[in-house]
Design a protein around this motif. Sequence first.
Motif, PDB file in Angstrom:
ATOM      1  N   LEU A 137      31.518  23.995  12.881  1.00  0.00           N
ATOM      2  CA  LEU A 137      32.163  24.070  14.189  1.00  0.00           C
ATOM      3  C   LEU A 137      33.070  22.866  14.394  1.00  0.00           C
ATOM      4  N   GLN A 138      34.358  23.129  14.417  1.00  0.00           N
ATOM      5  CA  GLN A 138      35.353  22.067  14.614  1.00  0.00           C
ATOM      6  C   GLN A 138      35.526  21.812  16.111  1.00  0.00           C
ATOM      7  N   VAL A 139      34.490  21.253  16.710  1.00  0.00           N
ATOM      8  CA  VAL A 139      34.525  20.967  18.132  1.00  0.00           C
ATOM      9  C   VAL A 139      34.001  19.556  18.351  1.00  0.00           C
ATOM     10  N   LYS A 140      34.725  18.781  19.138  1.00  0.00           N
ATOM     11  CA  LYS A 140      34.342  17.401  19.406  1.00  0.00           C
ATOM     12  C   LYS A 140      33.411  17.355  20.608  1.00  0.00           C
ATOM     13  N   SER A 141      32.157  16.982  20.360  1.00  0.00           N
ATOM     14  CA  SER A 141      31.181  16.882  21.437  1.00  0.00           C
ATOM     15  C   SER A 141      31.110  15.444  21.934  1.00  0.00           C
ATOM     16  N   SER A 142      30.171  15.174  22.823  1.00  0.00           N
ATOM     17  CA  SER A 142      30.029  13.830  23.383  1.00  0.00           C
ATOM     18  C   SER A 142      29.487  12.835  22.374  1.00  0.00           C
ATOM     19  N   VAL A 143      28.861  13.325  21.267  1.00  0.00           N
ATOM     20  CA  VAL A 143      28.257  12.404  20.291  1.00  0.00           C
ATOM     21  C   VAL A 143      28.706  12.681  18.857  1.00  0.00           C
TER      22      VAL A 143
END
Length: 498
Positions: A137-143
Motif C-alpha cells: 500500500l503506497q499510502v503515507k500514514s502518521s508513522v
Amino acid sequence: MAAEEPTMKMIRIKAATEEEEPPPVSPFSRLFQSPEVDSFIIVTLGCGIRLNSTTIIDGLKLSLINHPRFSSIPEMGRGNGGKPVWVQTKVNVEDHVFVPDIDPDMESPDQFLEDYISNLTTIPMDMSKPLWELHLLQVKSSVAESVGVFKIHHSLGDGMSLMSLLLACTRKTSDPEALPAVSAKKNHVGPSSFLGKIWWLVAGSWWITRLVFNTCVDLVMTILTICFLRDTKTPIVGGAEHKSRRFIHRIISLDDVKIVKTAMKMTINDVLVGVTQAGLSRYLSRRHDQETTSKSQQFPKRIRLRGAVFMNLRPTTGIKDLADMMAKGSKCRWGNWIGYVLIPFTVGSEADPLEHVRRAKYTMERKKLSLEAVFSYAILSLTMTAFGLKALEDLTRRIFERTTLTFSNMVGPEEEVSFYGHPITYIAPSAFGLPHVRTGLTLHFQSYAKKMIIIVAVDPTVIPDPHQLCDDLVESLSLFKSAVLERGSSHTDVKKLQ
C-alpha cells in the motif's frame, strides 16, 4: 555394472515413493483450515520509504517461496486413508502480491489503512494456490511512508514460526548482510558446591510439588471450562459471531516498559499483563457507566475474565536456520504443535496502580509452574485421534466462546531491520478467524528495536471504540511509570534507562 543395478533401482523407487507421499497436513493445520475456524495471521509492516514492488517480488522469489509451506497447497485424498497432504506446486509470486491503485493525496490515510486491512478479513482466500498474500500500500500514514500487509493462513504454521520466517527475510539496517538479532533466554547454571547441590535438590523437590499441584488445578479449570464454566458477561462479550475484524495499533517506548520491569523486579511480559489488566479495568468501567441506566448500580468487583494464550510447544526454529533453509534448501523444524493456557485477568479499580502489575507477576509466575499447555495439547490431540475433526472443532469452540480474549506477546529484533531494502518503522502482527462467539477482542504485543507495539483486533459490533481501548492501555503504562518514578524505586537503574 550388474552389481550397481539394484542400487540404482532402489534409488528410483525411493524417489518415486517420495513423490507419491507428500507431507501430511497436521491435525491442527486441518483445524485452522476447517470452515468452522478458518484462521489467518495478519502482519502489518510499516516502512520508512515508498515500496518498490519489483524489488520485493524479486526478493520473495529468492527466499519466501523456497519454504515448502509457501509453495504448497492442501489437497484431500492424496494421503493414507484419504487424509489431506501438502502438494508442491509452481508459484507465480506476482499472483500473491497486490499493489492497489491508491490516491496519494487522500484526506485520512490512517482511516483508509484501517478500512483496507479490515476488508481483508471478509475476503475468502483462494485455496487453489499457496495460502498467503502480500498487499503493498503506497499510502503515507502518521508513522510510515508506506505499508505492507501479509495475510497468511494459520495452517501454514504457528505465529512464532511464521514471524521468525518473515524476520529471516529481513536484514539489519546497519548491516545489510546481517540477519536480525533477537534476545534469547539465559540458561541457568547449576550450583557447584556440595551444600549448593543439596539446597538445589531440596528446592527442586519443592518446585516439582508445586508444578504437579498447579497442573492439576489448571486441568480441572480446563475441564470445567469445556463443560460449562464461562467468563462473566461484560460489554466486551458479544452474543453472535462476526467475521469482520478491525485492527488498531499504538507504538509506545520499550524503555518505559523496562523502567517498570526493573523497578518491580519482574519480566516484560509481567508488565504487559499488568497493562492489559489496568487498561481493561479502565475501559470496562467507562463502558459500564455509559451503558448502565441506574446510577446506584456500581461496576462489579468480582469478574471472571480470562485470556486464551496459544503457546508453541515445538522448539523454536532460529532465524538463521530459516534463512539457511530458504537459501540453501536445508531442513528445519516446522508445523503447528501448540497448546493453550487460560490466564485469569484481575479487573477492577485499584488505589495503587502498581497493584495491577503485582497481581500480574503472581499470575504469570504461577503459570510458569504448570504443564497446562502440554496437557491441553494432549487433550486436543486425543480428541482429534479418537473422535475426528468435528469433535476437535467443537472442543476449540467451547474453549474460545467461554473466555473473553486472546493474548500474545512476541519478541522482535533488537535493532531496526529492512525488508528487501525497505527500512521497517514498526511490525504489527495479529490474527483473526478463531471461533470467538462471545467475544470480540484479540490483543498482541510486539517488541521492535526500542519500541513496543500494541495491536488490538476487535469485532466492531462488540467494541465500537477500539481507539479508546488502545488509549486506556497506553495510559495504564503511563500511570505505572509515574508511580515508579514518584516512589524513586531502583533510582539508579531507572536513570540508566531514561
